[in-house]
Design a protein around this motif. Structure first.
Motif, mmCIF file in Angstrom:
data_model
loop_
_atom_site.group_PDB
_atom_site.id
_atom_site.type_symbol
_atom_site.label_atom_id
_atom_site.label_comp_id
_atom_site.label_asym_id
_atom_site.label_seq_id
_atom_site.Cartn_x
_atom_site.Cartn_y
_atom_site.Cartn_z
ATOM 1 N N GLY A 135 25.663 2.690 57.183
ATOM 2 C CA GLY A 135 24.462 2.629 56.361
ATOM 3 C C GLY A 135 24.104 3.969 55.760
ATOM 4 O O GLY A 135 24.383 5.032 56.331
ATOM 5 N N THR A 136 23.454 3.927 54.594
ATOM 6 C CA THR A 136 23.083 5.148 53.888
ATOM 7 C C THR A 136 22.032 5.947 54.640
ATOM 8 O O THR A 136 21.996 7.171 54.539
ATOM 9 C CB THR A 136 22.561 4.788 52.482
ATOM 10 N N ALA A 137 21.146 5.286 55.384
ATOM 11 C CA ALA A 137 20.068 5.977 56.098
ATOM 12 C C ALA A 137 20.189 5.762 57.598
ATOM 13 O O ALA A 137 19.211 5.532 58.289
ATOM 14 C CB ALA A 137 18.712 5.490 55.601
ATOM 15 N N GLN A 138 21.414 5.869 58.103
ATOM 16 C CA GLN A 138 21.658 5.676 59.528
ATOM 17 C C GLN A 138 22.244 6.943 60.135
ATOM 18 O O GLN A 138 23.091 7.600 59.531
ATOM 19 C CB GLN A 138 22.633 4.517 59.769
ATOM 20 N N CYS A 139 21.762 7.294 61.319
ATOM 21 C CA CYS A 139 22.379 8.371 62.086
ATOM 22 C C CYS A 139 22.164 8.091 63.558
ATOM 23 O O CYS A 139 21.301 7.292 63.937
ATOM 24 C CB CYS A 139 21.826 9.739 61.695
ATOM 25 N N ASN A 140 22.939 8.756 64.394
ATOM 26 C CA ASN A 140 22.855 8.597 65.835
ATOM 27 C C ASN A 140 22.308 9.894 66.426
ATOM 28 O O ASN A 140 22.956 10.931 66.326
ATOM 29 C CB ASN A 140 24.233 8.289 66.414
ATOM 30 N N GLU A 193 25.349 16.683 69.524
ATOM 31 C CA GLU A 193 26.704 17.199 69.754
ATOM 32 C C GLU A 193 27.261 17.867 68.505
ATOM 33 O O GLU A 193 27.931 18.904 68.597
ATOM 34 C CB GLU A 193 27.625 16.067 70.214
ATOM 35 N N LEU A 194 27.003 17.295 67.332
ATOM 36 C CA LEU A 194 27.503 17.882 66.093
ATOM 37 C C LEU A 194 26.832 19.220 65.800
ATOM 38 O O LEU A 194 27.462 20.136 65.266
ATOM 39 C CB LEU A 194 27.277 16.905 64.936
ATOM 40 N N PHE A 195 25.560 19.345 66.150
ATOM 41 C CA PHE A 195 24.860 20.618 65.964
ATOM 42 C C PHE A 195 25.556 21.731 66.750
ATOM 43 O O PHE A 195 25.700 22.859 66.252
ATOM 44 C CB PHE A 195 23.407 20.489 66.410
ATOM 45 N N LYS A 196 25.997 21.425 67.963
ATOM 46 C CA LYS A 196 26.686 22.429 68.778
ATOM 47 C C LYS A 196 27.986 22.888 68.125
ATOM 48 O O LYS A 196 28.426 24.032 68.317
ATOM 49 C CB LYS A 196 26.989 21.848 70.165
ATOM 50 N N LYS A 197 28.616 22.002 67.347
ATOM 51 C CA LYS A 197 29.911 22.317 66.732
ATOM 52 C C LYS A 197 29.777 22.961 65.353
ATOM 53 O O LYS A 197 30.767 23.448 64.800
ATOM 54 C CB LYS A 197 30.736 21.033 66.603
ATOM 55 N N THR A 198 28.580 22.940 64.787
ATOM 56 C CA THR A 198 28.387 23.444 63.421
ATOM 57 C C THR A 198 28.358 24.968 63.416
ATOM 58 O O THR A 198 27.616 25.586 64.180
ATOM 59 C CB THR A 198 27.067 22.903 62.835
ATOM 60 N N ARG A 199 29.172 25.561 62.538
ATOM 61 C CA ARG A 199 29.239 27.030 62.425
ATOM 62 C C ARG A 199 28.547 27.478 61.143
ATOM 63 O O ARG A 199 28.636 26.819 60.105
ATOM 64 C CB ARG A 199 30.688 27.505 62.417
ATOM 65 N N PRO A 216 31.162 25.545 57.159
ATOM 66 C CA PRO A 216 32.388 24.755 56.973
ATOM 67 C C PRO A 216 32.139 23.297 57.319
ATOM 68 O O PRO A 216 31.288 22.982 58.158
ATOM 69 C CB PRO A 216 33.372 25.401 57.963
ATOM 70 N N PRO A 217 32.880 22.399 56.691
ATOM 71 C CA PRO A 217 32.691 20.967 56.989
ATOM 72 C C PRO A 217 33.128 20.636 58.413
ATOM 73 O O PRO A 217 34.064 21.249 58.944
ATOM 74 C CB PRO A 217 33.576 20.271 55.953
ATOM 75 N N LEU A 218 32.453 19.686 59.011
ATOM 76 C CA LEU A 218 32.841 19.204 60.332
ATOM 77 C C LEU A 218 33.922 18.129 60.189
ATOM 78 O O LEU A 218 33.898 17.332 59.246
ATOM 79 C CB LEU A 218 31.634 18.626 61.056
ATOM 80 N N ASP A 219 34.856 18.125 61.111
ATOM 81 C CA ASP A 219 35.936 17.134 61.098
ATOM 82 C C ASP A 219 35.450 15.886 61.827
ATOM 83 O O ASP A 219 35.485 15.810 63.057
ATOM 84 C CB ASP A 219 37.177 17.711 61.780
ATOM 85 N N VAL A 220 34.953 14.918 61.047
ATOM 86 C CA VAL A 220 34.411 13.685 61.634
ATOM 87 C C VAL A 220 35.037 12.494 60.931
ATOM 88 O O VAL A 220 35.474 12.592 59.776
ATOM 89 C CB VAL A 220 32.876 13.628 61.495
ATOM 90 N N PRO A 221 35.088 11.339 61.595
ATOM 91 C CA PRO A 221 35.591 10.123 60.946
ATOM 92 C C PRO A 221 34.566 9.593 59.947
ATOM 93 O O PRO A 221 33.466 9.185 60.332
ATOM 94 C CB PRO A 221 35.789 9.152 62.113
#
Length: 310
Positions: A288-293, A299-305, A239-244
């Motif tokens: 940016g197209t090739a930017q991530c934190n 933290e997002l990995f923990k929330k991904t189902r 399922p998609p994550l609820d992120v801004p």
């Protein structure tokens, strides 16, 4: 080592406007230029997340030189064949009022048969330097539609895992080389199976149909609907994550980067899929197209189902 091949390199020029409409002067609130070619995006993302990578492909003109400068600034080894014309500069207009965006692409680079042969030879010669090879993006004008298939075969001969993220005839021909993973988006999957896919069940049927053509995994990125992934033995839904969402550009490249990282780190494929979803979510949260934190990815990995569908 994760290697990427970007046949049709690009830069993305993102314009963030308060509201877009035709026929009037618009002042952008922000303007940034980032990497835009899919494979080079993957290389930057995996380097940001701590993995070794190298990038191959075509580059042309001043925009190509700027693209290579960006790779050098990220300390990514590269080996690009000089092509004709100019590496593309994509204009991405992000309308902040509607949270929508459009990308304007002008094909400004082309290759000769000799130049393509050089790139295929470079891939063949470097094939044993990386255990994961990602072949990403469209083919430039002048390319043979089987170009990615030939490169995939070279990487497979060296024992590498291969990931293909392209579209149209390049995808159809590429599948014949039986890559380990393919990652179509919804439109590319519809184009591949020749019909509209109006529901998740329809996507699942299409993914299973494409599996019969040879890839070990089909990972369909559905944007705000999530991800459907399947191998011969199982089908999954993320399922998609609820992120801004700041910009949706590069989300699919994040999925490829996460899957490649999972393979590099020898985690189960299911965890690699979750990592892909987490990287993609971090990418769309960034301008940016090739930017991530990296901290966000954790933290997002923990929330991904990951849900089993069969």
């Amino acid at each position: 080592m994760i290697a990427t091949v970007t046949a049709n390199t690009a830069l993305d020029r993102l314009l963030f406007v308060p509201r877009f409409s035709f026929g009037r002067r618009i002042v952008a609130e922000n303007c940034i230029t980032t990497m835009g070619g899919k494979g080079t995006n993957v290389s930057i993302l995996v380097k940001t997340l701590g993995a070794k990578t190298m990038a191959l492909g075509f580059a042309a003109g001043l925009a190509g030189a700027e693209m290579l400068k960006m790779l050098a600034e990220h300390q990514i080894p590269f080996d690009f064949v000089q092509a004709e014309g100019e590496t593309r500069v994509n204009t991405v207009i992000v309308d902040k009022s509607t949270k929508s965006q459009s990308t304007i692409i002008a094909e400004t680079m082309w290759v000769t048969e000799d130049q393509e042969d050089v790139l295929i030879r470079k891939v063949r010669e470097a094939a044993d330097q990386a255990k994961i090879w990602c072949f990403c993006g469209s083919l430039p004008r002048g390319s043979r539609p089987e170009a990615y298939a030939l490169m995939i075969e070279a990487a497979k001969d060296a024992g590498a895992v291969t990931i293909l993220d392209t579209s149209g005839e390049a995808l159809r021909r590429g599948i014949t080389a039986k890559p380990t993973y393919i990652k179509p988006n919804l439109f590319e999957l519809e184009e591949l199976v020749g019909r509209t896919l109006g529901s998740i069940d329809h996507v699942v049927d299409a993914v299973k149909e494409v599996l019969d053509a040879g890839p070990e995994w089909v990972v369909a990125s559905l944007g705000e609907q999530g991800i459907v992934a399947a191998t011969k033995d199982a089908t999954y839904f993320i399922p998609p994550l609820d992120v801004p969402v700041v910009s949706t550009s590069g989300g699919g490249d994040g999925i490829v980067a996460g899957i490649a990282l999972g393979i590099e780190r020898q985690v189960p494929p299911e965890a690699g899929l979750r990592l892909g979803a987490a990287v993609a979510a971090s990418v769309v949260m960034s301008p940016g197209t090739a930017q991530c934190n990296p901290d966000d990815v954790v933290e997002l990995f923990k929330k991904t189902r990951l849900e089993r569908l069969d």
